[in-house]
Design a protein around this motif. Sequence first.
Motif, PDB file in Angstrom:
ATOM      1  N   LEU A  60       1.084  -1.191  -0.008  1.00 12.87           N
ATOM      2  CA  LEU A  60      -0.131  -0.182  -0.364  1.00 12.87           C
ATOM      3  C   LEU A  60       1.088   1.099  -0.109  1.00 12.87           C
ATOM      4  O   LEU A  60       0.587   2.341  -0.774  1.00 12.87           O
ATOM      5  N   GLY A  61       1.585   1.237   1.018  1.00 14.15           N
ATOM      6  CA  GLY A  61       2.408   2.548   0.699  1.00 14.15           C
ATOM      7  C   GLY A  61       3.532   2.765  -0.783  1.00 14.15           C
ATOM      8  O   GLY A  61       3.353   3.475  -1.103  1.00 14.15           O
ATOM      9  N   MET A  62       3.778   1.240  -1.044  1.00 12.57           N
ATOM     10  CA  MET A  62       4.412   1.778  -2.415  1.00 12.57           C
ATOM     11  C   MET A  62       4.160   2.074  -3.683  1.00 12.57           C
ATOM     12  O   MET A  62       4.022   2.753  -4.479  1.00 12.57           O
ATOM     13  N   TRP A  63       2.459   1.629  -3.498  1.00 14.96           N
ATOM     14  CA  TRP A  63       1.440   2.061  -4.718  1.00 14.96           C
ATOM     15  C   TRP A  63       1.436   3.479  -4.616  1.00 14.96           C
ATOM     16  O   TRP A  63       1.077   4.125  -5.405  1.00 14.96           O
ATOM     17  N   MET A  64       1.165   4.063  -3.039  1.00 15.66           N
ATOM     18  CA  MET A  64       0.933   5.145  -2.358  1.00 15.66           C
ATOM     19  C   MET A  64       1.598   5.898  -3.119  1.00 15.66           C
ATOM     20  O   MET A  64       1.658   7.531  -3.726  1.00 15.66           O
ATOM     21  N   LEU A  65       3.312   6.219  -2.420  1.00 14.07           N
ATOM     22  CA  LEU A  65       4.434   6.750  -3.230  1.00 14.07           C
ATOM     23  C   LEU A  65       4.370   6.594  -4.894  1.00 14.07           C
ATOM     24  O   LEU A  65       4.580   8.462  -5.466  1.00 14.07           O
ATOM     25  N   LEU A  66       3.958   5.877  -5.603  1.00 13.03           N
ATOM     26  CA  LEU A  66       4.028   5.906  -7.232  1.00 13.03           C
ATOM     27  C   LEU A  66       2.418   6.597  -7.601  1.00 13.03           C
ATOM     28  O   LEU A  66       2.432   7.417  -8.830  1.00 13.03           O
ATOM     29  N   ALA A  67       1.739   6.385  -7.017  1.00 19.43           N
ATOM     30  CA  ALA A  67       0.412   7.622  -7.194  1.00 19.43           C
ATOM     31  C   ALA A  67       0.833   9.058  -7.173  1.00 19.43           C
ATOM     32  O   ALA A  67       0.481   9.337  -8.000  1.00 19.43           O
ATOM     33  N   GLY A  68       1.490   8.872  -5.911  1.00 18.47           N
ATOM     34  CA  GLY A  68       1.729  10.630  -5.958  1.00 18.47           C
ATOM     35  C   GLY A  68       2.823  11.141  -6.549  1.00 18.47           C
ATOM     36  O   GLY A  68       2.780  11.672  -7.165  1.00 18.47           O
ATOM     37  N   THR A  69       3.687  10.165  -6.676  1.00 20.93           N
ATOM     38  CA  THR A  69       4.348  10.858  -8.354  1.00 20.93           C
ATOM     39  C   THR A  69       4.124  10.862  -9.037  1.00 20.93           C
ATOM     40  O   THR A  69       4.154  12.060 -10.321  1.00 20.93           O
ATOM     41  N   VAL A  70       3.204  10.172 -10.017  1.00 21.77           N
ATOM     42  CA  VAL A  70       2.826   9.727 -11.296  1.00 21.77           C
ATOM     43  C   VAL A  70       1.594  11.376 -11.059  1.00 21.77           C
ATOM     44  O   VAL A  70       1.465  11.920 -11.797  1.00 21.77           O
ATOM     45  N   MET A  71       0.771  11.986 -10.384  1.00 18.68           N
ATOM     46  CA  MET A  71       0.444  12.400  -9.976  1.00 18.68           C
ATOM     47  C   MET A  71       1.106  14.052  -9.998  1.00 18.68           C
ATOM     48  O   MET A  71       0.816  14.926 -10.733  1.00 18.68           O
ATOM     49  N   ALA A  72       2.014  14.163  -9.120  1.00 17.46           N
ATOM     50  CA  ALA A  72       3.136  15.311  -9.564  1.00 17.46           C
ATOM     51  C   ALA A  72       3.853  15.309 -11.117  1.00 17.46           C
ATOM     52  O   ALA A  72       3.503  16.664 -11.595  1.00 17.46           O
TER      53      ALA A  72
END
Length: 133
Positions: A60-72
Motif C-alpha cells: 500500500l505504501g509503495m502504491w501511494m508513493l507511485l501514485a503521488g509521483t505520477v500525480m506530481a
Amino acid sequence: MLVLGLLLMAGAAAFAGLLIAYNLSGGPDYTVTLLGSEPFTISTLGAFLGGIALTLIFGLGMWMLLAGTVMARHRGKKRRRERETARQATAERDALAGRLEGAGSSTDTADETAGHRRPAAHRPQWLRPHGHH
C-alpha cells in the motif's frame, strides 16, 4: 500522498526488520522481543499472517508513493501547457497591437493634414495597460 506512502513503506520495513533481528531463535511458539520488551507470544500461523499483513502495508505504501509521483508529474505537464498557451496568447496580442499601431500611423498623417493631431502612441482603450503586468 507521496510522503504518506513513503512513511508507510519505511514503517513496515523497519518493523519487519526489527522483528526479524530480535527473534532469530526458533520454536513452535515464539516470544516476540521488540526493543527490549516482550509484548506477546506468537505461533507459526500468527507469524505467517503477520508477515502477510506487513507485506500488504508495504505494498500500500509503495502504491501511494507511485501514485503521488505520477500525480506530481501530471500537474507539472499541465502547468507547462498552460504557460505555453499563455505565451502564445501574449505573442498574438502583441502582434495584433503592432498591426493596429501600424494602421494607426497612416491615419495619424491623414489626421495631421486635416488639422487634427493625435499622439503617435495612441492606443484604443482596450489595448492600454491597466497596471497589471
